[in-house]
Motif scaffolding. Structure first.
Motif, PDB file in Angstrom:
ATOM      1  N   HIS A  55       0.826  -1.224   0.000  1.00  0.00           N
ATOM      2  CA  HIS A  55       0.000   0.000   0.000  1.00  0.00           C
ATOM      3  C   HIS A  55       0.851   1.261   0.000  1.00  0.00           C
ATOM      4  O   HIS A  55       0.545   2.214   0.708  1.00  0.00           O
ATOM      5  N   ASN A  56       1.910   1.238  -0.783  1.00  0.00           N
ATOM      6  CA  ASN A  56       2.741   2.440  -0.870  1.00  0.00           C
ATOM      7  C   ASN A  56       2.039   3.508  -1.700  1.00  0.00           C
ATOM      8  O   ASN A  56       2.047   4.680  -1.361  1.00  0.00           O
ATOM      9  N   TRP A  57       1.387   3.090  -2.786  1.00  0.00           N
ATOM     10  CA  TRP A  57       0.784   4.050  -3.701  1.00  0.00           C
ATOM     11  C   TRP A  57      -0.672   4.324  -3.353  1.00  0.00           C
ATOM     12  O   TRP A  57      -1.376   3.462  -2.844  1.00  0.00           O
ATOM     13  N   ASN A  58      -1.108   5.520  -3.673  1.00  0.00           N
ATOM     14  CA  ASN A  58      -2.527   5.856  -3.687  1.00  0.00           C
ATOM     15  C   ASN A  58      -2.704   7.100  -4.537  1.00  0.00           C
ATOM     16  O   ASN A  58      -1.743   7.590  -5.118  1.00  0.00           O
ATOM     17  N   PRO A 116      -2.465   2.208   5.837  1.00  0.00           N
ATOM     18  CA  PRO A 116      -1.369   2.707   5.018  1.00  0.00           C
ATOM     19  C   PRO A 116      -1.424   4.242   4.971  1.00  0.00           C
ATOM     20  O   PRO A 116      -2.512   4.798   4.807  1.00  0.00           O
ATOM     21  N   PRO A 117      -0.287   4.915   5.125  1.00  0.00           N
ATOM     22  CA  PRO A 117      -0.294   6.380   5.101  1.00  0.00           C
ATOM     23  C   PRO A 117      -0.934   6.945   3.833  1.00  0.00           C
ATOM     24  O   PRO A 117      -1.650   7.939   3.887  1.00  0.00           O
ATOM     25  N   SER A 118      -0.693   6.259   2.702  1.00  0.00           N
ATOM     26  CA  SER A 118      -1.207   6.795   1.446  1.00  0.00           C
ATOM     27  C   SER A 118      -2.731   6.812   1.424  1.00  0.00           C
ATOM     28  O   SER A 118      -3.346   7.697   0.832  1.00  0.00           O
ATOM     29  N   ARG A 119      -3.357   5.841   2.091  1.00  0.00           N
ATOM     30  CA  ARG A 119      -4.824   5.831   2.088  1.00  0.00           C
ATOM     31  C   ARG A 119      -5.378   6.998   2.910  1.00  0.00           C
ATOM     32  O   ARG A 119      -6.338   7.651   2.526  1.00  0.00           O
ATOM     33  N   SER A 137      -4.902  10.139   0.848  1.00  0.00           N
ATOM     34  CA  SER A 137      -5.815  10.251  -0.290  1.00  0.00           C
ATOM     35  C   SER A 137      -7.215  10.600   0.191  1.00  0.00           C
ATOM     36  O   SER A 137      -7.921  11.373  -0.451  1.00  0.00           O
TER      37      SER A 137
END
Lengths: 235, 168
Positions: free
Chosen positions: A165-168, B65-68, B71
């Protein structure tokens, strides 16, 4: 497995229930343009290239997210769909700064191939020319937002297959950007495992390995699907 | 694009009443990751915006997850990563308010405080923003100062009210 009969492009087919229109078309050798679809990943219907006409439905539906149903009469190659596909590919090019001649993926790019396939000879829409960053902070890979088409294949490969889950995706509308962690540089990400799945999943030259020049790039997006299949076998 | 105005990586103090409020909310939601939006709401209401260190605190607590988290925060306009100012002045620019002179109010605010919509004063006292419609068309032109709606205001009135607010 119960079978249902459907008609695709005037061809009568008996197919298994529970499959998507795209899966059925692939099995029967009917070509459908795709961009955000990658075997092994969940389909999201983001690119709008696989739109098909279904009799009795007055809007176009994406083949990758629509399940096949009995007695569906589906058309995949009407003039309307071809026109829409051409518009879609033109908008891909107008949205970011795609310059094939200086791109590492030149000749091996799905977006470029799409342009040829939809017979795109010029772009009728004003270019947005957005200001895009190039993230070179990762020791092995580069992320160039100029070449990203927001298919989110990297996002799904990272989350679903690698589980990192690195990308979003951040923001919305034309301001959307792929981010790692808290919009931190890729090299400083705490979640990235440097597995390289996103590099192979990326259909354009947006993510590519460093120290490579034009012509040397080799992406194997099919490894994602193979990996998922192999994991199923182990179970 | 890195936002340099964000606070540093300092972990928020456990004794901070606002952090206590967020922790209580997280516990109430049973540490469920799906409760992220509710918890962000609590944090946004407590701080007025979402400081980076608080986001990191929430991310850790929910094991997300930090990205979630990032976002989600950037997707919804309600959430803000930058301080909106101690006092907020929200001018409605919906059709009714626009016809009744919302632009004049904005012009006067810009003249008096040199702030355009979306900007925050240098001393962080006042933030000016606009909304498409706040659903109070009968009160046009409407301005929301902090949480209270000022109805059928003139530009002088609103400037006086703002001055009274930021003088405190």
């Amino acid at each position: 497995m119960p079978k249902i009969s459907v008609t695709i492009d005037d061809k009568k087919l008996d197919v298994d229930v529970g499959k998507t229109i795209l899966e059925v078309c692939k099995e029967n050798g009917i070509e459908i343009l795709t961009m955000c679809h990658l075997k092994g990943l969940t389909d999201v219907g983001a690119c709008r290239l696989c739109l098909v006409e279904i009799e009795g439905v007055n809007k176009l539906l994406s083949a990758c997210t629509t399940k096949i149903a009995a007695n569906m009469i589906i058309r995949t190659k009407t003039e309307k769909i071809k026109r829409y596909q051409r518009i879609t590919s033109e908008l891909f090019f107008a949205e970011r700064n795609h310059v094939c001649s200086v791109c590492v993926a030149n000749g091996k790019c799905d977006l470029q191939k799409l342009g040829y396939k939809t017979e795109m000879n010029h772009i009728r829409y004003p270019y947005l020319f957005p200001e895009c960053n190039v993230d070179t902070s990762h020791p092995w890979y580069v992320l160039d937002h100029n070449r990203c088409i927001m298919c989110t294949r990297c996002v799904r490969a990272c989350g679903e297959v690698e589980g990192a889950h690195n990308w979003n995706v951040m923001n919305r509308g034309y301001q959307v950007r792929i981010i790692s962690d808290f919009d931190t540089p890729w090299g400083e990400s705490v979640t990235c495992t440097s597995c390289g799945k996103c590099v192979h999943a990326c259909p354009t030259g947006a993510i590519w390995p460093k120290a490579i020049v034009q012509g040397q790039l080799e992406k194997k997006p099919e490894i994602i699907g193979e990996l998922v299949e192999k994991r199923k076998m182990n179970l | 694009m890195k936002n340099n105005s964000l606070p540093t990586d300092v972990e928020p103090a456990k004794t901070d009443p606002r952090i206590k409020l967020i922790t209580a909310k997280i516990k109430k939601e049973n540490y469920k990751p799906d409760a992220l939006i509710e918890i962000l709401h609590t944090a946004q209401n407590a701080y007025g915006y979402l400081p980076m260190n608080v986001l990191k605190f929430i991310t850790k607590a929910l094991h997300l997850p930090p990205s979630r988290v990032y976002s989600t925060v950037t997707f919804y306009h309600f959430f803000s990563l930058k301080s909106k100012g101690e006092h907020t002045c929200l001018v409605c620019t919906g059709t009714a308010c626009y016809v009744k002179g919302a632009q004049l109010i904005l012009n006067e605010i810009e003249k008096q405080f040199s702030l355009k919509p979306g900007q925050v004063s240098a001393d962080n006292k006042l933030g000016v923003s606009v909304a498409r419609c706040i659903g109070a068309c009968g009160l046009a032109p409407a301005v929301v100062l902090d949480e209270e709606v000022h109805a059928k205001v003139s530009s002088e009135e609103i400037v006086n009210s703002i001055n009274a607010k930021i003088a405190v």
